[in-house]
Write a protein that holds these residues in place. Structure first.
Motif, PDB file in Angstrom:
ATOM      1  N   GLN A   1      35.005  46.678  53.103  1.00 23.83           N
ATOM      2  CA  GLN A   1      36.083  46.069  53.280  1.00 23.83           C
ATOM      3  C   GLN A   1      35.327  44.979  52.255  1.00 23.83           C
ATOM      4  O   GLN A   1      36.235  44.388  50.993  1.00 23.83           O
ATOM      5  N   ALA A   2      33.925  44.334  52.599  1.00 18.95           N
ATOM      6  CA  ALA A   2      33.813  43.213  51.452  1.00 18.95           C
ATOM      7  C   ALA A   2      33.868  43.332  49.628  1.00 18.95           C
ATOM      8  O   ALA A   2      33.878  42.526  48.900  1.00 18.95           O
ATOM      9  N   SER A   3      33.274  44.949  49.705  1.00 20.35           N
ATOM     10  CA  SER A   3      33.654  44.568  48.167  1.00 20.35           C
ATOM     11  C   SER A   3      35.124  45.674  47.887  1.00 20.35           C
ATOM     12  O   SER A   3      35.140  45.055  46.780  1.00 20.35           O
ATOM     13  N   ALA A   4      35.646  46.279  47.992  1.00 19.25           N
ATOM     14  CA  ALA A   4      37.229  45.735  47.634  1.00 19.25           C
ATOM     15  C   ALA A   4      37.723  44.958  47.522  1.00 19.25           C
ATOM     16  O   ALA A   4      38.640  43.762  46.733  1.00 19.25           O
ATOM     17  N   ARG A   5      36.957  44.085  48.572  1.00 22.80           N
ATOM     18  CA  ARG A   5      37.316  42.830  48.681  1.00 22.80           C
ATOM     19  C   ARG A   5      37.381  41.724  46.772  1.00 22.80           C
ATOM     20  O   ARG A   5      37.305  41.199  46.473  1.00 22.80           O
ATOM     21  N   VAL A   6      35.826  42.233  46.740  1.00 22.92           N
ATOM     22  CA  VAL A   6      35.086  41.360  45.545  1.00 22.92           C
ATOM     23  C   VAL A   6      35.564  41.361  44.369  1.00 22.92           C
ATOM     24  O   VAL A   6      36.133  41.176  43.346  1.00 22.92           O
ATOM     25  N   MET A   7      35.846  43.227  44.580  1.00 26.13           N
ATOM     26  CA  MET A   7      36.372  43.790  43.038  1.00 26.13           C
ATOM     27  C   MET A   7      37.946  43.168  43.187  1.00 26.13           C
ATOM     28  O   MET A   7      38.128  43.134  41.840  1.00 26.13           O
TER      29      MET A   7
END
Length: 120
Positions: A71-77
């Motif tokens: 979730q964090a990676s997708a959000r930052v991307m």
């Protein structure tokens, strides 16, 4: 998108830091913290898998840590436009910094409240 992010946790731990000369992308403090906690969770989850006593003192992170990571990676991307390759470099840098400064254990009390049950 999420399926492509799952291997990043394994890559983070298995691949030596690459592209060190690449300029670091501009991230907000919140985005950097999300990625720093993602790296922390990945390293502690790996420690739990391998039976590391220090890692085993924390709640199991195989599922909740992975979900946070994704979730964090997708959000930052989404927020920054980073590619998976660029995100991997940032995560590797965060992981290396945590190891170099021996801050993994110090990060856990900060990061644990961010796990999925409390939302991102």
């Amino acid at each position: 998108m999420h399926r492509r992010l799952l291997p990043l946790a394994a890559l983070l731990l298995a691949t030596p830091l690459s592209a060190q000369d690449a300029p670091a992308p501009e991230l907000s403090l919140e985005q950097r913290m999300l990625l720093r906690c993602s790296a922390t969770f990945a390293m502690v989850a790996h420690g739990q898998e391998t039976g590391n006593a220090e890692a085993l003192q924390y709640p199991p992170l195989a599922e909740s840590g992975r979900e946070f990571f994704v979730q964090a990676s997708a959000r930052v991307m989404d927020e920054t436009g980073l590619s998976i390759e660029e995100l991997t470099v940032v995560l590797q840098r965060e992981a290396q910094d945590l190891v170099d400064k021996q801050q993994v254990e110090a990060m856990m009390p900060v990061c644990l409240p961010l796990l999925p049950q409390s939302g991102l």
